[in-house]
Design an enzyme around this catalytic site. Structure first.
Site, PDB file in Angstrom:
ATOM      1  N   ASP A  14      42.449  33.871  45.615  1.00 20.07           N
ATOM      2  CA  ASP A  14      42.180  32.821  46.603  1.00 20.07           C
ATOM      3  C   ASP A  14      40.707  32.437  46.677  1.00 20.07           C
ATOM      4  O   ASP A  14      40.208  32.051  47.736  1.00 20.07           O
ATOM      5  CB  ASP A  14      42.687  33.248  48.001  1.00 20.07           C
ATOM      6  N   LYS A  17      40.212  28.809  42.869  1.00 23.06           N
ATOM      7  CA  LYS A  17      40.398  28.505  41.438  1.00 23.06           C
ATOM      8  C   LYS A  17      41.034  27.130  41.244  1.00 23.06           C
ATOM      9  O   LYS A  17      40.608  26.356  40.387  1.00 23.06           O
ATOM     10  CB  LYS A  17      41.287  29.586  40.784  1.00 23.06           C
ATOM     11  N   HIS A  42      47.745  27.911  44.621  1.00 24.98           N
ATOM     12  CA  HIS A  42      46.507  27.175  44.330  1.00 24.98           C
ATOM     13  C   HIS A  42      46.555  25.827  45.038  1.00 24.98           C
ATOM     14  O   HIS A  42      47.486  25.058  44.837  1.00 24.98           O
ATOM     15  CB  HIS A  42      46.348  26.992  42.814  1.00 24.98           C
ATOM     16  N   GLN A 226      45.508  35.032  40.641  1.00 21.98           N
ATOM     17  CA  GLN A 226      45.061  36.271  41.299  1.00 21.98           C
ATOM     18  C   GLN A 226      43.548  36.479  41.062  1.00 21.98           C
ATOM     19  O   GLN A 226      42.831  35.497  40.920  1.00 21.98           O
ATOM     20  CB  GLN A 226      45.878  37.490  40.822  1.00 21.98           C
TER      21      GLN A 226
HETATM   22  P1  GDP Z   1      43.063  29.890  44.614  1.00 18.69           P
HETATM   23  O1  GDP Z   1      44.269  30.742  44.774  1.00 18.69           O
HETATM   24  O2  GDP Z   1      41.921  30.637  43.997  1.00 18.69           O
HETATM   25  O3  GDP Z   1      43.331  28.588  43.906  1.00 18.69           O
HETATM   26  O4  GDP Z   1      42.573  29.520  46.078  1.00 18.69           O
HETATM   27  P2  GDP Z   1      43.514  28.993  47.282  1.00 18.69           P
HETATM   28  O5  GDP Z   1      43.848  27.563  46.999  1.00 18.69           O
HETATM   29  O6  GDP Z   1      44.625  29.941  47.550  1.00 18.69           O
HETATM   30  O7  GDP Z   1      42.521  29.156  48.501  1.00 18.69           O
HETATM   31  C1  GDP Z   1      41.321  28.446  48.599  1.00 18.69           C
HETATM   32  C2  GDP Z   1      41.378  27.537  49.849  1.00 18.69           C
HETATM   33  O8  GDP Z   1      40.073  27.081  50.151  1.00 18.69           O
HETATM   34  C3  GDP Z   1      42.218  26.284  49.653  1.00 18.69           C
HETATM   35  O9  GDP Z   1      42.797  25.930  50.875  1.00 18.69           O
HETATM   36  C4  GDP Z   1      41.184  25.238  49.212  1.00 18.69           C
HETATM   37  O10 GDP Z   1      41.572  23.914  49.555  1.00 18.69           O
HETATM   38  C5  GDP Z   1      39.992  25.662  50.008  1.00 18.69           C
HETATM   39  N1  GDP Z   1      38.701  25.433  49.368  1.00 18.69           N
HETATM   40  C6  GDP Z   1      38.368  25.537  48.051  1.00 18.69           C
HETATM   41  N2  GDP Z   1      37.033  25.359  47.874  1.00 18.69           N
HETATM   42  C7  GDP Z   1      36.527  25.158  49.110  1.00 18.69           C
HETATM   43  C8  GDP Z   1      35.196  24.951  49.601  1.00 18.69           C
HETATM   44  O11 GDP Z   1      34.219  24.931  48.864  1.00 18.69           O
HETATM   45  N3  GDP Z   1      35.051  24.807  50.958  1.00 18.69           N
HETATM   46  C9  GDP Z   1      36.098  24.844  51.816  1.00 18.69           C
HETATM   47  N4  GDP Z   1      35.862  24.697  53.117  1.00 18.69           N
HETATM   48  N5  GDP Z   1      37.374  25.032  51.383  1.00 18.69           N
HETATM   49  C10 GDP Z   1      37.569  25.200  50.055  1.00 18.69           C
HETATM   50  P1  IMO Z   2      46.088  33.378  43.766  1.00 17.36           P
HETATM   51  O1  IMO Z   2      46.361  32.957  42.347  1.00 17.36           O
HETATM   52  C1  IMO Z   2      45.771  36.626  46.640  1.00 17.36           C
HETATM   53  C2  IMO Z   2      48.411  40.082  46.046  1.00 17.36           C
HETATM   54  C3  IMO Z   2      49.482  40.317  47.089  1.00 17.36           C
HETATM   55  C4  IMO Z   2      49.555  41.842  47.035  1.00 17.36           C
HETATM   56  C5  IMO Z   2      49.354  42.135  45.549  1.00 17.36           C
HETATM   57  C6  IMO Z   2      50.651  42.368  44.773  1.00 17.36           C
HETATM   58  O2  IMO Z   2      46.492  32.379  44.780  1.00 17.36           O
HETATM   59  O3  IMO Z   2      44.676  33.829  43.900  1.00 17.36           O
HETATM   60  P2  IMO Z   2      52.530  40.716  43.898  1.00 17.36           P
HETATM   61  O4  IMO Z   2      53.482  39.813  44.631  1.00 17.36           O
HETATM   62  O5  IMO Z   2      51.665  40.005  42.916  1.00 17.36           O
HETATM   63  O6  IMO Z   2      53.222  41.901  43.285  1.00 17.36           O
HETATM   64  O7  IMO Z   2      51.566  41.321  45.041  1.00 17.36           O
HETATM   65  O8  IMO Z   2      48.678  41.006  45.019  1.00 17.36           O
HETATM   66  N1  IMO Z   2      48.407  38.729  45.450  1.00 17.36           N
HETATM   67  C7  IMO Z   2      47.523  37.775  45.728  1.00 17.36           C
HETATM   68  N2  IMO Z   2      46.505  37.754  46.614  1.00 17.36           N
HETATM   69  N3  IMO Z   2      45.963  35.575  45.836  1.00 17.36           N
HETATM   70  C8  IMO Z   2      46.954  35.591  44.918  1.00 17.36           C
HETATM   71  O9  IMO Z   2      47.098  34.616  43.989  1.00 17.36           O
HETATM   72  C9  IMO Z   2      47.819  36.714  44.856  1.00 17.36           C
HETATM   73  N4  IMO Z   2      48.888  37.050  44.111  1.00 17.36           N
HETATM   74  C10 IMO Z   2      49.231  38.287  44.462  1.00 17.36           C
HETATM   75  O10 IMO Z   2      49.075  39.857  48.356  1.00 17.36           O
HETATM   76  O11 IMO Z   2      48.470  42.411  47.726  1.00 17.36           O
HETATM   77 MG    MG Z   3      45.607  31.306  46.264  1.00 24.20          MG
END
Ligand code: GDP
Ligand code: IMO
Ligand code: MG
Length: 436
Positions: A14, A17, A42, A226
């Site tokens: 999170d 990416k 994502h 991840q």
């Molecule tokens: P990922 O799993 O690595 O793709 O990340 P996620 O999408 O799960 O979580 C990142 C969150 O932060 C999402 O809701 C994005 O829209 C948000 N986000 C990404 N970059 C930024 C940033 O620079 N600032 C803010 N405020 N939000 C961001």
């Molecule tokens: P993105 O791509 C954050 C965590 C779960 C748990 C552990 C194992 O959005 O960054 P699983 O279901 O994979 O066997 O769970 O991994 N986990 C993540 N945490 N972002 C993710 O993906 C995750 N994918 C799995 O919360 O702790």
């Molecule tokens: Mg994520």
């Protein structure tokens, strides 16, 4: 010459990416997922539209870009079809640009049943806090050489036989060991055969397709899911996911040689978050209003995309990044969510730990050692101004630049990009990864 970039999460997932991949895709012809499954969430923000992707690579919002699901991904076809339908409802045509490897192991209903029943059986301290999507059991089947793969879908007799065999085993475990309900064989077979036809036109040799795109001069992005500390080998085992999330997996999980990976971009949150169980040395309480942890959680909207759980939050951990930078061979960093720290009077960075009376500056290997680590912090002044949406390094407050400079020094990796908001253009470029 065409240039290929690997994008990986350097913390616990999170990191942002999806946003960065979508932004970088402006300069690429294709985006490849090489591990994980629909445990990933994502988020892309494009104008007034928000897309939440689990399996579809984050290049899909750019017209004409090809999206590849490599052999390293565990594939739940039902989920993929739902995601495609959602994209289509939002005006994005995906089918003609989405390609799936025949080598992907399938996630079938018994995998999710096993995942959830196992977690339910564990005591609170032992729970991994998985997403419950069946990721772990599907990778177990792959390694045990009993998985059904996309390739198997198109031979009915063989599929029926193999599924019967594997379901006999899993239903035995579900009912006799885990006290859970069995999964219905006929229903699973019928649904799988039906869904197989829906994905058939998308199934192709991904390795060959990537080399063809490369030879045609296209830049490619390899999108990690991840994060490094969730990696099955290098993470805080057993509180990890079941795949390799590190940059090296980009090659094995898509069928290209390591020489095809030219630059590794580490996506790194300006602070740190984690969903699920496991140690987290620089963790902060997030409940009390007015505290830094509360600000990270609320202003950063740190709630899981897949499960809606509150993400745990903490200070930036440079000792963790030191580990991550090495394992991934990072070429550069993209620091995301800098804007979330706006207004904090001071910022802390974990630079080392006290572990069993010794001081160490590298994140240890064992989860129990990590759990015993006491963080050692250095403190920097914060900034009052808003950085939200800034696109130029010169416009950042002095203290924000000083914070980023300090991260760069501690991580021994250049900060090439900075993200200041969820929208694609809310990005500061110091070095364009495609031009390095
Ligand atoms: P990922 O799993 O690595 O793709 O990340 P996620 O999408 O799960 O979580 C990142 C969150 O932060 C999402 O809701 C994005 O829209 C948000 N986000 C990404 N970059 C930024 C940033 O620079 N600032 C803010 N405020 N939000 C961001
Ligand atoms: P993105 O791509 C954050 C965590 C779960 C748990 C552990 C194992 O959005 O960054 P699983 O279901 O994979 O066997 O769970 O991994 N986990 C993540 N945490 N972002 C993710 O993906 C995750 N994918 C799995 O919360 O702790
Ligand atoms: Mg994520």
């Amino acid at each position: 010459m065409a240039k290929n970039i690997v994008v990986v999460g350097t913390q616990w997932g999170d990191e942002g990416k999806g946003k960065v991949v979508d932004w970088l895709t402006e300069q690429a012809g294709g985006v490849v997922r090489f591990q994980g499954g629909h445990n990933a969430g994502h988020t892309l923000v494009v104008g007034d539209k928000t897309y939440k992707l689990n399996l579809v690579p984050s290049g899909i919002a750019r017209p004409g870009v090809r999206c590849y699901i490599g052999n390293g991904v565990v594939l739940d076809i039902a989920h993929l079809l739902g995601e495609i339908a959602q994209l289509e409802a939002g005006g994005i045509e995906a089918r003609s640009r989405l390609f799936i490897s025949p080598g992907c192991p399938l996630i079938l209903p018994y995998h999710a049943a096993l995942d959830q029943a196992r977690e339910a059986k564990k005591n609170a301290a032992a729970k991994i806090g998985t997403t419950g999507k069946g990721i772990g059991p599907a990778y177990e089947d792959k390694v045990a050489r009993r998985a059904l793969r996309v390739y198997d879908l198109f031979n009915r007799a063989h599929l029926a036989e193999k599924l019967a065999e594997v379901m006999e085993y899993h239903n035995f475990v579900l009912t006799r060991f885990l006290d859970a309900q069995p999964v219905d064989y006929q229903k699973t077979l019928d649904e799988t055969l039906e869904r197989a036809e829906a994905i058939r036109p998308m199934v192709t040799d991904i390795s060959a397709a990537l080399y063809a795109a490369h030879d045609a001069g296209q830049n490619l992005l390899f999108e990690g899911a991840q994060g490094t500390l969730l990696d099955i080998d290098h993470g805080t085992y057993p509180f990890v996911t079941s795949s390799n999330c590190v940059a090296g997996q980009a090659a094995a999980g898509s069928g290209v040689g390591p020489g095809m990976l030219h630059y590794v971009l580490g996506i790194t949150k300006a602070y740190c978050t984690r969903v699920g169980g496991g140690p987290f040395p620089a963790e902060l309480p997030i409940e009390r209003e007015g505290t830094p942890g509360y600000q990270m959680s609320r202003k950063g909207r740190e709630f899981g995309t897949v499960t809606g759980r509150a993400r745990r939050c903490g200070w930036f951990d440079a000792a963790l990044l030191a580990r991550s930078a090495r394992i991934n061979g990072l070429s550069g960093l993209c620091i995301t969510k800098l804007d979330v720290l706006d207004g904090l009077s001071e910022l802390r960075i974990c630079t080392a730990y006290r572990l069993d009376g010794k001081i160490i500056d590298l994140f240890p290997i064992g989860a129990d050692e990590v759990a015993r680590c006491e963080p050692i912090f250095e403190t920097l002044p914060g900034w009052k101004e808003s950085t939200y949406g800034l696109t130029r390094w010169e416009d950042l407050p002095d203290n924000a630049r000083a914070y980023l400079d300090r991260l760069e020094t501690l991580c021994q990796t250049p900060v090439d990009l900075i993200s200041t908001g969820p929208e694609r253009q809310e990005t500061i470029v110091r070095r364009n990864p495609f031009a390095v």
